[in-house]
Design an enzyme around this catalytic site. Structure first.
Site: not given
Length: 336
Positions: A55, A91, A123, A125-126, A189
């Protein structure tokens, strides 16, 4: 965003507008770090930074954490670049023994989101900063996290830590970083996730128009703001590092490879060869994530091929970027 059940969480249509354009979800946990009432206290050992090497948003927080010497103050948990196939986007800590993070004792990053908000439906997220004792997500504001490390976390910086966010340049850095985010970082993206030809082509044109502008800017100076690395350079680097290996093919950003630009390519190698950048860049993980894994669509089941290239050895070839600087050091990071 319409609330969905856990198995439907964050399917691709949730972030696709009516015109087919991709609109990234907002961050849920944005309480700032600091010493004022209502802020997250600055304490060594209190938080764990969760990331995946795939990421770009998480990568930049790890670069800044290392440059500033915060490794002993903020521990690091690493999720696999390959998403788990469990009917939702998540994840997983499948790189760790028993598929469990050794500090938090969790298998999926979604667990710290649910611990903080049982109704969380986006979602997971990281990067995300987690309160270790509570095992709760406390901050997933990737856009501001590096700035927090550079300012609020100053008392825990290493001796002679670099000044990545000089006070006299903050307005300019913020303005450039905002543009880089919309046109480049998130721009790739918007190309890759576009659901209409019109949305894709608009994002594609914006992306390469901005890369052309940055190519010109970097023809005159070593880094985005001159002789020293700043937060803006970190943000741009994480996209450039993934461009040829992933975005060019996986996201159809195929007008130019970064290595076909004279100055952007030299600049990217300059940063890659700077401690903190290349040694936190996992090209294998990047390729596996973007070519073999799901992204925002849990229904994706294609069996894809992992590209053999590109040749990564050229990242270590001479860049000669120091010739654009008045400084003699090979790697330039401004001290406070």
């Amino acid at each position: 965003m319409t609330k969905t059940n856990e198995n439907d969480t964050a399917k691709k249509p949730g972030e696709i507008e009516a015109d087919g354009s991709f609109k990234r979800q907002t961050n849920r946990f944005t309480t700032p770090f600091g010493n004022n009432t209502g802020e997250l206290p600055i304490e060594a050992g209190r938080y764990r930074l969760l990331w995946s090497a795939a990421c770009p948003w998480a990568h930049r927080s790890v670069i800044v954490r290392k440059l500033l010497g915060l490794e002993d103050s903020i521990s690091l948990g690493t999720a696999s670049p390959l998403r788990p196939r469990i009917g939702r986007v998540d994840w997983e800590f499948s790189l760790d023994t028993d598929n469990v993070d050794p500090v938090l004792g969790i298998q999926y990053i979604s667990e710290v989101y649910k611990n903080a908000d049982s109704n969380y439906s986006g979602r997971p997220t990281v990067p995300v900063m987690v309160d270790i004792k509570k095992k709760e997500a406390v901050n997933n504001n990737y856009f501001k996290l590096t700035n927090a490390f550079e300012t609020s976390w100053t008392p825990l910086h290493k001796e002679n830590a670099p000044d990545l966010y000089p006070e006299h340049l903050r307005t300019e850095i913020d303005e450039l970083s905002e543009v880089i985010f919309h046109k480049v970082n998130n721009g790739v993206y918007k190309c890759g996730f576009a659901a209409s030809q019109e949305a894709y082509e608009e994002s594609y044109d914006q992306l390469f128009d901005k890369l052309d502008e940055l190519e010109d800017r970097l023809s005159k100076q070593r880094f985005l703001f001159g002789d020293f690395i700043t937060d803006s350079d970190v943000r741009l680097y994480t996209t450039l590092a993934r461009f040829d290996a992933a975005y060019y093919t996986a996201f159809n950003t195929n007008r130019n490879l970064i290595r076909e630009y004279t100055h952007l390519w030299g600049y990217a190698r300059d940063l890659y060869q700077t401690p903190g950048f290349g040694d936190t860049t996992d090209f294998d993980g990047i390729k596996r994530h973007y070519h073999l894994s799901i992204t925002i669509n849990p229904d994706k089941t294609d069996e894809n091929i992992l590209p053999k290239g590109p040749d990564l050895s050229i990242w270590n070839t001479p860049h000669e970027r120091h010739k654009l600087s008045n400084k003699v050091e090979k790697f330039l990071i401004q001290k406070k």
